[in-house]
Design an enzyme around this catalytic site. Structure first.
Site, PDB file in Angstrom:
ATOM      1  CB  SER A 133      -0.896  -0.092   1.236  1.00 43.88           C
ATOM      2  OG  SER A 133      -1.072   1.133   1.838  1.00 43.88           O
TER       3      SER A 133
ATOM      4  CE1 TYR B 206      -6.113   5.295  -1.264  1.00 42.79           C
ATOM      5  CE2 TYR B 206      -4.419   4.975   0.403  1.00 42.79           C
ATOM      6  CZ  TYR B 206      -5.700   4.733  -0.071  1.00 42.79           C
ATOM      7  OH  TYR B 206      -6.547   3.939   0.637  1.00 42.79           O
TER       8      TYR B 206
ATOM      9  NE  ARG C 176     -11.980   4.093   7.413  1.00 37.89           N
ATOM     10  CZ  ARG C 176     -10.740   4.096   6.913  1.00 37.89           C
ATOM     11  NH1 ARG C 176      -9.713   3.914   7.714  1.00 37.89           N
ATOM     12  NH2 ARG C 176     -10.542   4.268   5.625  1.00 37.89           N
TER      13      ARG C 176
ATOM     14  CE  LYS D 157      -8.338  -2.131  -2.882  1.00 39.59           C
ATOM     15  NZ  LYS D 157      -8.641  -1.111  -1.871  1.00 39.59           N
TER      16      LYS D 157
ATOM     17  CG  HIS E 162     -11.341   1.290   0.810  1.00 39.97           C
ATOM     18  ND1 HIS E 162     -10.649   2.093  -0.042  1.00 39.97           N
ATOM     19  CD2 HIS E 162     -10.518   1.126   1.878  1.00 39.97           C
ATOM     20  CE1 HIS E 162      -9.469   2.412   0.474  1.00 39.97           C
ATOM     21  NE2 HIS E 162      -9.365   1.831   1.650  1.00 39.97           N
TER      22      HIS E 162
ATOM     23  NE  ARG F 210     -10.068   0.155   6.517  1.00 45.17           N
ATOM     24  CZ  ARG F 210      -9.804  -0.056   7.809  1.00 45.17           C
ATOM     25  NH1 ARG F 210     -10.491  -0.936   8.488  1.00 45.17           N
ATOM     26  NH2 ARG F 210      -8.856   0.626   8.417  1.00 45.17           N
TER      27      ARG F 210
ATOM     28  CG  ASP G   1     -11.471  -5.434  -2.319  1.00 45.74           C
ATOM     29  OD1 ASP G   1     -12.538  -4.814  -2.156  1.00 45.74           O
ATOM     30  OD2 ASP G   1     -10.356  -4.875  -2.291  1.00 45.74           O
TER      31      ASP G   1
ATOM     32  N   GLY H  58     -15.328  -8.491   1.895  1.00 48.29           N
ATOM     33  CA  GLY H  58     -16.191  -9.520   2.482  1.00 48.29           C
ATOM     34  C   GLY H  58     -15.868 -10.956   2.124  1.00 48.29           C
TER      35      GLY H  58
END
Ligand SMILES: Cc1cc2nc3c(=O)[nH]c(=O)nc-3n(C[C@H](O)[C@H](O)[C@H](O)COP(=O)(O)O)c2cc1C
Length: 427
Positions: free
Chosen positions: A143, A167, A202, A284, A308, A311, A339, A341
């Protein structure tokens, strides 16, 4: 004493009972002992919960807002119905779980997704996960806010299939530098995340007063005292930091990252990234077939259908519900990954039957990491491998490539039903 015929005597019963007694001692190594008890990713999660301080567990386990996005992503897999094909002699034959991704054979249709601040879960962090992935023959994605540098991960896993997640930082020169360093050290695929214009809300982190580096108040002292294993490792290791690029002038790294992140990055700039990256490019954070098409027009070689892990945006559609429309829109031209779960081998089979090339996971390997470092991450991969192998046998197929649309149905999400009902009434 007389016994009814066929009923064993007392002595015989005791002898038989004794034969059943197993006095093999459990493994002495506590990690080995814990991992043996973890048959599922959910077992790893529950074990992880008690292994690390609560704010650390909740940073990983938590999601944004009401956490509905995370819960919907997970619950969607319960709406999958699997349909076995005709009975085939699949009990003992080897099952081919390998898949081709961007021209390279990987051992499983499973990719370790990017997660920031991995060394917080366990001080071996990114290196442990990258090594576990390399050992299993599957890709690992480093990442942007990693706590081990691009170069250090490359040096530790020279032959691995390494991907880098970008990013796009506000300072584009820094983004270009990250791409150049990833390319120079052999990262094969670039994953650009497009669902993070700002960080998700969050609430668990806010309630926990979560900061990086941690501020230790009396409450945290108690948490640390309760988790001496994690705390000792943490205090002895190199302090946690963003390893691939330094952030100046910000005490709290989390806030610092927010300050420099690419708030002005827009979807069309995927073309800008494309011009600067020669290898496969994956976008993504796609939840819409038209956007998937647009990403491919802008030069993407693949997309990750993802919320994500819940999130970022709250109350999104479950990624699994948009997988098939996305696969129909761009399948054949580009790779489709899913992606959010994925917890069971059968979830991987479902995603592939609905058109995915492979899936990514985040929390599953982080739970493993919290329980047992590299061994725990490897254990998570093994749970998926074993689960997928077993599931394919029961479906009556001998390879991932034989999975097709006939093997699953996906019941509609309850709230989508409600929407339809409302529309019917208004007609
Ligand atoms: C602790 C944590 C940190 C994450 N950091 C990043 C990140 O830096 N970049 C990114 O694109 N996705 C990040 N993600 C999202 C994952 O790549 C992935 O989309 C998500 O975890 C998938 O859901 P799952 O956890 O249910 O497997 C992070 C996820 C977690 C749990």
């Amino acid at each position: 004493m007389n016994h009814p015929p066929n009923r064993p005597s007392l002595v015989e019963s005791i002898r038989r009972a004794w034969e059943m007694v197993d006095l093999t001692p459990p493994p002495r190594d506590p990690v080995e002992r814990a991992l043996r008890r973890c048959l599922t990713i959910d077992d790893l999660r529950e074990t992880a919960r008690v292994r690390v301080p609560r704010p650390v567990f909740e940073f990983v386990d938590g999601a944004a807002g009401t956490e509905a996005s995370r819960d919907r992503a997970l619950a969607a897999f319960d709406r999958i119905h699997h349909h076995p094909g005709p009975l085939a002699a699949t009990a003992r034959v080897p099952i081919d779980l390998s898949t081709e991704i961007f021209g390279r054979r990987v051992a499983l249709p499973l990719i370790m997704g990017p997660t920031g601040f991995t060394r917080m879960s366990h001080t071996d962090g990114e290196l442990a996960v990258a090594r576990a992935a390399a050992h299993a023959g599957i890709p690992y994605t480093l990442s942007t806010p990693a706590t081990t540098s691009i170069e250090d991960v490359a040096a530790a896993t020279p032959d691995a299939d390494r991907w880098f997640q970008l990013y796009v930082l506000r300072d584009r020169a820094r983004a270009v530098d990250l791409m150049a360093r990833a390319a120079a050290t052999g990262y094969r695929t670039l994953v650009v995340t497009v669902d993070t214009p700002t960080t998700g809300d969050r609430r668990r982190d806010t309630r926990n007063g979560f900061t990086i580096p941690a501020r230790i108040r009396p409450r945290e002292l108690l948490q640390i005292a309760r988790h001496p294993g994690w705390a000792t490792r943490f205090l002895r290791a190199e302090p946690l930091g963003l390893a691939s690029f330094p952030i100046d002038g910000h005490g709290d790294m989390w806030q610092g990252l927010k300050a420099i992140s690419g708030a002005d990055f827009t979807f069309d700039e995927i073309a800008w990234v494309r011009e600067r990256w020669d290898g496969p490019l994956v976008v993504k954070g796609i939840l819409d077939a038209d956007l998937a098409r647009r990403a491919v027009e802008l030069g993407a070689d693949g997309v990750v259908v993802s919320n994500h892990g819940g999130r970022q945006l709250d109350r999104t559609v479950a990624p699994l519900d948009v997988l098939e429309p996305v696969a129909q829109a761009i399948g054949g031209q580009a790779a489709v990954f899913l992606d959010s779960g994925v917890r069971e081998g059968s979830d991987i089979a479902a995603a592939i039957a609905l058109g995915a090339t492979a899936v990514l996971v985040g929390r599953p390997y982080l739970y493993g990491l919290m329980v047992g470092g590299e061994r725990g991450a490897a254990h998570a991969i093994e749970i998926f491998r074993r689960g997928l192998d077993h599931h394919l046998r029961l479906l009556g197929v001998t390879s991932v490539g034989q999975l097709n649309r006939r093997h699953v149905t996906l019941a509609p999400a309850p709230h989508l039903n409600a929407d339809r009902r409302e529309r019917k009434v208004s007609l």
